[in-house]
Motif scaffolding. Structure first.
Motif, PDB file in Angstrom:
ATOM      1  N   THR A  60       7.177   0.643 -12.400  1.00  0.00           N
ATOM      2  CA  THR A  60       7.496   2.056 -12.177  1.00  0.00           C
ATOM      3  C   THR A  60       6.558   2.661 -11.146  1.00  0.00           C
ATOM      4  O   THR A  60       6.986   3.399 -10.254  1.00  0.00           O
ATOM      5  CB  THR A  60       7.402   2.844 -13.498  1.00  0.00           C
ATOM      6  N   ARG A  63       7.521   1.447  -7.713  1.00  0.00           N
ATOM      7  CA  ARG A  63       8.725   2.129  -7.219  1.00  0.00           C
ATOM      8  C   ARG A  63       8.392   3.534  -6.748  1.00  0.00           C
ATOM      9  O   ARG A  63       8.897   3.991  -5.734  1.00  0.00           O
ATOM     10  CB  ARG A  63       9.786   2.192  -8.314  1.00  0.00           C
ATOM     11  N   ARG A  66       6.664   3.511  -3.380  1.00  0.00           N
ATOM     12  CA  ARG A  66       7.543   3.239  -2.241  1.00  0.00           C
ATOM     13  C   ARG A  66       8.510   4.370  -1.959  1.00  0.00           C
ATOM     14  O   ARG A  66       9.087   4.447  -0.881  1.00  0.00           O
ATOM     15  CB  ARG A  66       8.337   1.965  -2.484  1.00  0.00           C
TER      16      ARG A  66
END
Length: 141
Positions: A60, A63, A66
């Motif tokens: 998580t 992610r 990014r």
């Protein structure tokens, strides 16, 4: 009942059988041995669960790292709007003077396009549809 529970049940039966054969003087050693096996089983399960949750947390976090960051500051929006309006005047004059109405439309289409892209970049969820209202979201009287 999974295989690990069946194995633990066998261990319990074996401990009880050993207690019957060896007598009460070995009872505490047999109980300690069985509890040690239960502790190891619990520790293994907790360790697997912690590793899984840590991996999910890392995934998580990766992610989120990014994901594009919203740079939606008031100063940036204000500055972009001012620059857009300042540049719109000469672009409109050039487009209208050279190609008349079609040139003016192309110039303004470009200005609007640049502003739409900037709005989408600074507000990632701007052009997603609104979620439909559900009946349970309504206020009750």
């Amino acid at each position: 009942m999974d295989a690990r529970d069946a194995e633990l049940k066998k261990e319990l039966h074996a401990s009880l059988q050993a207690r019957r054969e060896l007598g009460e003087e070995y009872e505490s050693a047999l109980v300690d041995s069985f509890l040690e096996k239960v502790d190891q089983r619990i520790d293994g399960a907790v360790e697997r669960r912690v590793r899984r949750q840590l991996a999910e947390h890392r995934l998580t976090s990766a992610r989120d790292a990014r994901a594009p960051k919203a740079t939606d500051s008031w100063g940036e929006r204000f500055g972009f709007g001012i620059v857009s309006l300042v540049l719109a005047v000469p672009l409109s004059a050039i487009g209208g003077g050279v190609a008349e109405l079609p040139g003016l439309l192309v110039a303004w289409a470009g200005i609007v396009g640049v502003n739409v892209v900037q709005a989408a970049r600074t507000n990632p969820g701007l052009f997603r549809g609104r979620r439909p209202a559900r009946d349970d979201d309504a206020w009750e009287d």
